[in-house]
Design a protein around this motif. Structure first.
Motif: not given
Length: 600
Positions: A119, A171, A226-227, A230-231, A233, A235-236
């Protein structure tokens, strides 16, 4: 026992649970019984799978799946399956592994990666996939019918820009990236999870199941979205070049599946282009090679957004940049060209103020702080309009940002400024006339487009951004702006039609009348004695002027001619006798004391 048989068993059990719940709600005892029987068979196969060969297991699983399909089909008369498939048009998935982003490209072996998922690993588009996306993009063609469908979707995405932008705040994800996923997963339905289109009333059922983990349902769309970000990824991710954008949409839907195994460009990206013709997951894990997708693919939507200026033109390998004016929520505003000479003073009003901040003061003709205060007041975050940036301006600026899903300390950039100035952007946007539109009709439509944005004076008599717009940058107590409003409306309409201004711009009503008399465009009200004469000689879209002794004090646009009155569209109205006020609006006025001016 292999991992794939466990995954298959879990999926079957989830499907059977859905069938049982729906059947129970509809008092269908036969379907409930059949679901229980199939669940027992599936459990038995799972328990005995270690004693059988792979081919034996596959045959038994296929047989049960066929029976599940029959049970599902039998329930379509009453169950939610039909609406899920036909109305939400979810992009169903195949065998998805959390780490299928490790797949290097379209040509390597088509097995799901066996490495454990990390992850902390930020998924990055491989060279193989990047070259594939670029090649398909450069050769993509889209038919007119698919373009029309894509245009309709993009129009809705821009309208909802604020909700998508709020979800990606903090982000590097472009708002339209989430908007396209919303179209693909749930047909832009804000009552469903961004993950997969399941209802927000509960956690997700389809892949990925049981999301969000916290809080408890029901969910606001923004919380679930939003979840999902993030799930996955997202936002990365920091690379939003064309190949990376296409890759992350592809990854969201799943990469290692029947599309790849059969060499079919995924419809999640390419449906609506010549690259894709048929082959579709009709529900999770069930693939029909002859079924075409009726969704507009993400790549087709992306191309449409670029063509419609939602996304700025870009060079190969460059990052895709959003058009900040999309924040106004009006697609037509993206077509607005403020570099032309007629709109130079409009450009000043819509330009982001620079060098403003706490304790700053306007100097000379620089109105940065005051313009911010004016537009905050328009947005109902009222603050003194004095050109001094102190506590009230600071607090109201922060409240405005928060209300629009931004951080309270977000910089005053083009996007936030576009939200503030959205009323003026909408008023100035191209209306979209046909070749047969007359100038009078165009004037009416432009005037209505302005009036619905509620232009008004601010910060003193005959002051503010709307007054400066109509008066070419001027403002002041003794500067009535009814003539400026009328002339600006006629000019905007004429320019969009490709015509010259039909008369010289004037800021005094007397000068408009004098010019009209010289050109034979003046119609005295005294010559219009009957309703028939008024209707035959006064066109909607022409001008009315109010007599004040031997002079004329006010001018507006005729919207409609009635027997004894006219409906109007006018600026600088609302004061004594309906003139000299602060607003642009529609009124009804009697014929008494009125003369008229034709445009030609």
């Amino acid at each position: 026992m292999t991992e794939d048989i466990i995954v298959t068993w879990q999926r079957m059990r989830a499907e059977l649970k859905e069938i049982y719940i729906a059947a129970e709600a509809n008092n269908d005892a036969a379907t409930m019984k059949r679901a229980d029987e199939l669940a027992a068979q599936a459990d038995k196969i799972m328990l005995e799978s270690s004693l059988k060969t792979a081919s034996e297991r596959a045959a038994e699983v296929a047989a049960i799946q066929e029976e599940i399909d029959k049970a599902s089909a039998a329930g379509k008369q009453w169950s939610p399956f039909k609406s899920i498939e036909d109305e939400l048009r979810r992009s169903f998935r195949g065998d998805i592994a959390d780490n299928d982003h490790l797949d290097a490209g379209p040509n390597p072996p088509d097995s799901i990666p066996l490495q454990p998922n990390d992850n902390s690993n930020i998924p990055v588009v491989s060279a193989g996939w990047s070259a594939n996306y670029q090649s398909l993009w450069e050769t993509m063609t889209i038919s007119d019918s698919w373009k029309k469908a894509a245009t309709g979707i993009v129009t809705k995405l821009v309208k909802n820009q604020g909700r998508y932008a709020a979800v990606v705040e903090g982000t590097t994800i472009p708002w339209w990236f989430v908007g396209v996923i919303h179209s693909m997963e749930s047909d832009m339905n804000f009552a469903t999870h961004l993950h997969n289109g399941d209802s927000l009333e509960n956690r997700t059922v389809h892949f990925p199941p049981n999301r969000p983990v916290v809080p408890d349902p029901p969910y606001a769309w923004e919380v679930s979205a939003t979840d999902s970000i993030h799930y996955e990824r997202l936002d990365q991710v920091t690379d939003w070049s064309l190949p990376s954008v296409l890759y992350h949409w592809h990854r969201y839907n799943g990469i290692v599946n029947e599309y790849k195994r059969r060499g079919i460009p995924t419809p999640y990206l390419w449906s609506g282009s010549q690259h894709y013709s048929k082959g579709l997951y009709v529900r999770d894990h069930v693939f029909d090679p002859d079924r075409p997708s009726d969704q507009v693919g993400a790549a087709v939507l992306l191309k449409t957004m670029i063509d419609m200026r939602v996304i700025e033109p870009f060079e190969t390998d460059a990052q895709l940049i959003s058009n900040p004016k999309a924040a106004a929520g009006e697609l037509r505003a993206l077509q607005l060209n403020l570099k032309s000479d007629w709109a130079s003073h409009a450009h000043f009003e819509l330009k982001v103020p620079s060098d403003i901040g706490y304790n700053k003061r306007d100097k000379g003709k620089k109105l940065g702080v005051r313009r911010l205060q004016e537009w905050l007041t328009v947005a109902e975050f009222e603050t003194p309009i004095d050109g001094v940036f102190l506590n009230s301006t600071q607090e109201q600026s922060e409240k405005f940002r928060i209300a629009h899903g931004r951080r309270s300390d977000a910089p005053l950039d083009e996007e936030i400024w576009s939200i503030l100035t959205a009323p003026m952007l909408r008023a100035l946007s191209p209306v979209g006339f046909s070749s047969s539109t007359s100038l009078e009709d165009a004037v009416l439509r432009v005037a209505i487009q302005h009036v619905v944005q509620k232009p008004r004076g601010l910060g003193g008599n005959n002051k503010g951004p709307w007054v400066r717009l109509y008066m070419e940058g001027s403002e002041g107590d003794d500067l009535n702006w009814s003539a400026g409003f009328v002339c600006f409306i006629v000019l905007q309409a004429a320019k969009e039609l490709g015509l010259d201004m039909p008369f010289d711009r004037k800021i005094l009503v007397n000068d408009l009348v004098c010019d009209a008399k010289k050109a034979g465009r003046f119609v005295a009200g005294s010559s219009l004695e009957s309703p028939a004469a008024r209707r035959s000689r006064i066109k909607p879209g022409s001008l009315f002027v109010i007599r004040d002794g031997i002079n004329w004090s006010h001018v507006g646009i005729v919207l409609r001619v009635n027997d004894t009155t006219i409906d109007t569209l006018e600026g600088n109205s609302g004061g004594e006798a309906g003139i000299g006020g602060a607003n642009a609006r529609s009124l009804n006025r009697s014929f008494d004391g009125k003369d008229f001016i034709n445009l030609f």
